[in-house]
Scaffold this active site. Structure first.
Site, PDB file in Angstrom:
ATOM      1  N   SER A 151       3.548  -7.112  -1.863  1.00 50.69           N
ATOM      2  CA  SER A 151       2.813  -5.916  -2.292  1.00 50.69           C
ATOM      3  C   SER A 151       2.554  -5.905  -3.803  1.00 50.69           C
ATOM      4  CB  SER A 151       3.613  -4.664  -1.928  1.00 50.69           C
ATOM      5  OG  SER A 151       3.937  -4.684  -0.571  1.00 50.69           O
ATOM      6  N   SER A 161      12.047  -5.587  -2.867  1.00 55.21           N
ATOM      7  CA  SER A 161      13.470  -5.347  -2.585  1.00 55.21           C
ATOM      8  C   SER A 161      14.283  -6.565  -3.027  1.00 55.21           C
ATOM      9  CB  SER A 161      13.693  -5.110  -1.087  1.00 55.21           C
ATOM     10  OG  SER A 161      12.848  -4.089  -0.618  1.00 55.21           O
ATOM     11  N   GLU A 190       9.013 -10.074  10.892  1.00 58.80           N
ATOM     12  CA  GLU A 190       9.623  -9.064  10.030  1.00 58.80           C
ATOM     13  C   GLU A 190       9.724  -7.721  10.737  1.00 58.80           C
ATOM     14  OE1 GLU A 190       7.610  -8.436   6.280  1.00 58.80           O
ATOM     15  OE2 GLU A 190       8.657  -6.567   5.908  1.00 58.80           O
ATOM     16  N   THR A 231       2.536   0.058   7.454  1.00 63.04           N
ATOM     17  CA  THR A 231       2.556   1.498   7.776  1.00 63.04           C
ATOM     18  C   THR A 231       2.187   1.706   9.248  1.00 63.04           C
ATOM     19  OG1 THR A 231       0.217   1.911   7.299  1.00 63.04           O
ATOM     20  CG2 THR A 231       1.739   2.000   5.421  1.00 63.04           C
ATOM     21  N   ILE A 245      10.881 -10.773  -1.329  1.00 67.26           N
ATOM     22  CA  ILE A 245       9.530 -11.030  -0.830  1.00 67.26           C
ATOM     23  C   ILE A 245       8.521 -10.417  -1.788  1.00 67.26           C
ATOM     24  CG2 ILE A 245       7.921 -10.679   1.084  1.00 67.26           C
ATOM     25  CD1 ILE A 245      10.304 -10.304   2.916  1.00 67.26           C
ATOM     26  N   GLY A 246       7.690 -11.238  -2.394  1.00 65.63           N
ATOM     27  CA  GLY A 246       6.696 -10.764  -3.356  1.00 65.63           C
ATOM     28  C   GLY A 246       5.320 -10.716  -2.715  1.00 65.63           C
TER      29      GLY A 246
HETATM   30  C1  LIG Z   1      11.699   0.752   1.210  1.00 62.36           C
HETATM   31  C2  LIG Z   1      10.569  -0.186   0.982  1.00 62.36           C
HETATM   32  C3  LIG Z   1      10.822  -1.520   0.733  1.00 62.36           C
HETATM   33  C4  LIG Z   1       9.763  -2.389   0.495  1.00 62.36           C
HETATM   34  N1  LIG Z   1      10.051  -3.708   0.233  1.00 62.36           N
HETATM   35  C5  LIG Z   1       9.035  -4.542  -0.056  1.00 62.36           C
HETATM   36  C6  LIG Z   1       9.317  -5.895  -0.413  1.00 62.36           C
HETATM   37  O1  LIG Z   1      10.474  -6.319  -0.460  1.00 62.36           O
HETATM   38  N2  LIG Z   1       8.284  -6.709  -0.712  1.00 62.36           N
HETATM   39  C7  LIG Z   1       6.988  -6.288  -0.670  1.00 62.36           C
HETATM   40  O2  LIG Z   1       6.103  -7.086  -0.923  1.00 62.36           O
HETATM   41  N3  LIG Z   1       6.685  -5.007  -0.348  1.00 62.36           N
HETATM   42  C8  LIG Z   1       7.680  -4.128  -0.035  1.00 62.36           C
HETATM   43  N4  LIG Z   1       7.391  -2.827   0.266  1.00 62.36           N
HETATM   44  C9  LIG Z   1       6.010  -2.365   0.171  1.00 62.36           C
HETATM   45  C10 LIG Z   1       5.330  -2.096   1.521  1.00 62.36           C
HETATM   46  O3  LIG Z   1       5.089  -3.280   2.220  1.00 62.36           O
HETATM   47  C11 LIG Z   1       4.041  -1.324   1.214  1.00 62.36           C
HETATM   48  O4  LIG Z   1       4.405  -0.097   0.612  1.00 62.36           O
HETATM   49  C12 LIG Z   1       3.228  -1.082   2.468  1.00 62.36           C
HETATM   50  O5  LIG Z   1       2.667  -2.258   2.948  1.00 62.36           O
HETATM   51  C13 LIG Z   1       2.098  -0.044   2.226  1.00 62.36           C
HETATM   52  O6  LIG Z   1       1.323  -0.382   1.121  1.00 62.36           O
HETATM   53  P1  LIG Z   1       1.024   0.675  -0.057  1.00 62.36           P
HETATM   54  O7  LIG Z   1       2.311   1.263  -0.489  1.00 62.36           O
HETATM   55  O8  LIG Z   1       0.171  -0.012  -1.056  1.00 62.36           O
HETATM   56  O9  LIG Z   1       0.203   1.851   0.649  1.00 62.36           O
HETATM   57  P2  LIG Z   1      -1.380   1.835   1.005  1.00 62.36           P
HETATM   58  O10 LIG Z   1      -1.725   0.540   1.643  1.00 62.36           O
HETATM   59  O11 LIG Z   1      -2.128   2.216  -0.218  1.00 62.36           O
HETATM   60  O12 LIG Z   1      -1.466   2.974   2.072  1.00 62.36           O
HETATM   61  C14 LIG Z   1      -1.558   4.366   1.710  1.00 62.36           C
HETATM   62  C15 LIG Z   1      -1.884   5.156   2.996  1.00 62.36           C
HETATM   63  O13 LIG Z   1      -3.178   4.755   3.520  1.00 62.36           O
HETATM   64  C16 LIG Z   1      -3.055   4.340   4.883  1.00 62.36           C
HETATM   65  N5  LIG Z   1      -3.960   3.221   5.141  1.00 62.36           N
HETATM   66  C17 LIG Z   1      -4.157   2.152   4.328  1.00 62.36           C
HETATM   67  N6  LIG Z   1      -5.050   1.310   4.897  1.00 62.36           N
HETATM   68  C18 LIG Z   1      -5.424   1.844   6.104  1.00 62.36           C
HETATM   69  C19 LIG Z   1      -6.295   1.433   7.172  1.00 62.36           C
HETATM   70  N7  LIG Z   1      -6.955   0.285   7.107  1.00 62.36           N
HETATM   71  N8  LIG Z   1      -6.394   2.245   8.263  1.00 62.36           N
HETATM   72  C20 LIG Z   1      -5.714   3.422   8.321  1.00 62.36           C
HETATM   73  N9  LIG Z   1      -4.867   3.868   7.331  1.00 62.36           N
HETATM   74  C21 LIG Z   1      -4.713   3.091   6.246  1.00 62.36           C
HETATM   75  C22 LIG Z   1      -1.615   3.895   5.034  1.00 62.36           C
HETATM   76  O14 LIG Z   1      -1.184   4.013   6.377  1.00 62.36           O
HETATM   77  C23 LIG Z   1      -0.863   4.880   4.115  1.00 62.36           C
HETATM   78  O15 LIG Z   1      -0.642   6.081   4.812  1.00 62.36           O
HETATM   79  C24 LIG Z   1       8.426  -1.934   0.524  1.00 62.36           C
HETATM   80  C25 LIG Z   1       8.163  -0.576   0.774  1.00 62.36           C
HETATM   81  C26 LIG Z   1       9.220   0.287   0.997  1.00 62.36           C
HETATM   82  C27 LIG Z   1       8.909   1.737   1.264  1.00 62.36           C
END
Ligand SMILES: Cc1cc2nc3c(=O)[nH]c(=O)nc-3n(C[C@H](O)[C@H](O)[C@H](O)COP(=O)(O)OP(=O)(O)OC[C@H]3O[C@@H](n4cnc5c(N)ncnc54)[C@H](O)[C@@H]3O)c2cc1C
Length: 383
Positions: A127, A159, A242, A366, A124-125
């Site tokens: 993030s 992933s 999901e 999250t 899944i692309g």
């Molecule tokens: C093990 C694992 C597998 C993954 N697999 C995939 C995958 O296959 N494909 C894919 O596309 N992605 C994948 N991801 C990515 C995942 O979907 C993102 O990490 C997730 O959506 C959070 O985005 P970010 O890391 O950019 O954090 P951010 O969005 O930058 O968040 C950082 C912090 O800010 C908080 N925050 C952000 N916005 C708000 C808001 N509006 N209100 C309150 N708090 C907020 C968040 O809760 C978090 O604590 C994976 C992540 C993990 C850990």
């Protein structure tokens, strides 16, 4: 109210257990996080031969037309036994249902048989480095040129990108205008020239996610899923699917079981504190299970769960973290020894689970974002 399963459902559960006993030697079981770490195409083929991939899909597309509760029973047993299900997990859980809902008949014919036969692996692309929770801020572009789309950009945390045949990609097709508009979804063949994959190794030392770079990647216009520029609205319901699976609760089920046995075998269950801690975990696990069964029940009623799905994912993944924390505390200092260290109890699984646990409340949305969904869409609070 009757919380029991029907005789047919109980028989199905037994059929799955018998199957696993036959095809899954304990050496092949992946105790924790089997749906992410247990990548085994041959096992997926065996599941497919029983008709257990695409279980709920219509028969005309190779599915079995069974209920979401049956699917829940299936996934619960697979995770309980550490079955290596990662190769078909995303296609079965998410990409198949998305194609069924939004794909063209040609896409259904091209992709669904390969998913139910256990041959097609998806990643899944979504993030990007600057777009996770705020997915609408994504920058990867797919600009139409004649009968092709040309991709430029970067994805992260993808992933299985290094093992996948196809990527379910979300990209910006119209750069002007509000950021929620102008986003589209594509099925991208991972062998297309211009795609570069770089591994990311997580804190436990495992590699299952990646960075993926798209540099002048040309894909046919038939790769577009649904309507151009309407991808945002498609994604929202895909995420509801999901989030709500029992993998959000049972990634560490085997560890909970192993801790219970360890505590009993070492006589530490004589301590009231230890017994209370285990009882509390059991209560919370049962609560989580009820929430996930509720989501599956809503799906059987034709309702796409939204706030319920968010609540189940937030509660269950936070439980997984409490479980890892409790396991670590119950094991004391030895519990921090990593796999491979001499004297590490339970082969270092406690330390591994503790290190991996932060991921649960990040992947798939999250907890903060899920609480926003519960507040606005569930409780109707102002944005
Ligand atoms: C093990 C694992 C597998 C993954 N697999 C995939 C995958 O296959 N494909 C894919 O596309 N992605 C994948 N991801 C990515 C995942 O979907 C993102 O990490 C997730 O959506 C959070 O985005 P970010 O890391 O950019 O954090 P951010 O969005 O930058 O968040 C950082 C912090 O800010 C908080 N925050 C952000 N916005 C708000 C808001 N509006 N209100 C309150 N708090 C907020 C968040 O809760 C978090 O604590 C994976 C992540 C993990 C850990």
């Amino acid at each position: 109210m009757d919380f029991r399963f029907t005789p047919e459902q109980e028989a199905f559960r037994q059929e799955i257990r018998d199957f696993l006993q036959e095809v899954l030697p304990s050496s092949k079981a992946v105790a924790e996080d089997a749906w992410l770490l247990g990548f085994d195409r041959a096992f997926s083929k065996k599941m497919a031969s029983r008709g257990w991939i695409g279980l709920t899909w219509p028969r005309q597309y190779g599915g079995q037309g069974r209920s979401y509760l049956d699917r829940l029973i299936l996934t619960e047993e697979l995770l309980r036994h550490g079955a290596p299900v990662a190769a078909h997990w995303l296609g079965d859980r998410q990409m198949g249902p998305s194609i069924l809902r939004y794909g063209s008949e040609a896409q259904k014919a091209a992709f669904l048989p390969g998913i139910v036969s256990g041959d097609l692996v998806f990643c899944i692309g979504m993030s990007e480095p600057g777009a996770g929770s705020d997915l609408a801020g994504l920058q990867t572009r797919a600009m139409q040129q004649g009968d092709e789309f040309v991709l430029h950009g970067q994805k992260i945390w993808t992933s299985f990108a290094h093992q996948a045949d196809y990527c379910y990609l979300v990209a910006r097709t119209t750069p002007e205008g509000p950021k929620h508009k102008g986003i589209s979804e594509f099925l991208v063949d991972m062998k297309t020239p211009g795609i570069t994959i770089k591994p990311i190794v997580d804190m436990t030392g495992a590699h299952h996610f990646n960075e993926v770079f798209f540099d002048d990647v040309r894909i046919p216009q038939e790769a577009l899923v649904g309507e151009k520029d309407r991808g945002w609205y498609q994604i929202a319901s895909q995420l509801d699917y999901e989030r709500s699976g029992i993998e959000r609760l049972m990634s560490n089920y085997a560890l909970m079981d192993a801790i219970r046995r360890h505590v009993r075998d070492t006589g530490r269950d004589r301590s009231e504190v230890v017994r209370h801690r285990l009882a509390q975990l059991h209560i919370e696990f049962t609560m989580g299970k009820l929430m996930i069964y509720r989501v599956a029940w809503l799906l059987t009623q034709g309702v796409v769960p939204n706030a319920e799905s968010a609540a189940a994912k937030a509660y269950c993944t936070e439980f997984e973290q409490r479980l890892a924390q409790a396991a670590s505390e119950l094991m004391g200092g030895y519990g921090q020894l990593l796999p491979g260290s001499p004297c590490a109890p339970l082969d270092g699984r406690v330390a591994r689970a503790y290190l991996y646990a932060p991921a649960y409340t990040i992947q798939g949305g999250t907890s903060a974002i899920l609480r926003n969904i519960m507040a606005t869409r569930g409780l109707g609070l102002p944005v």
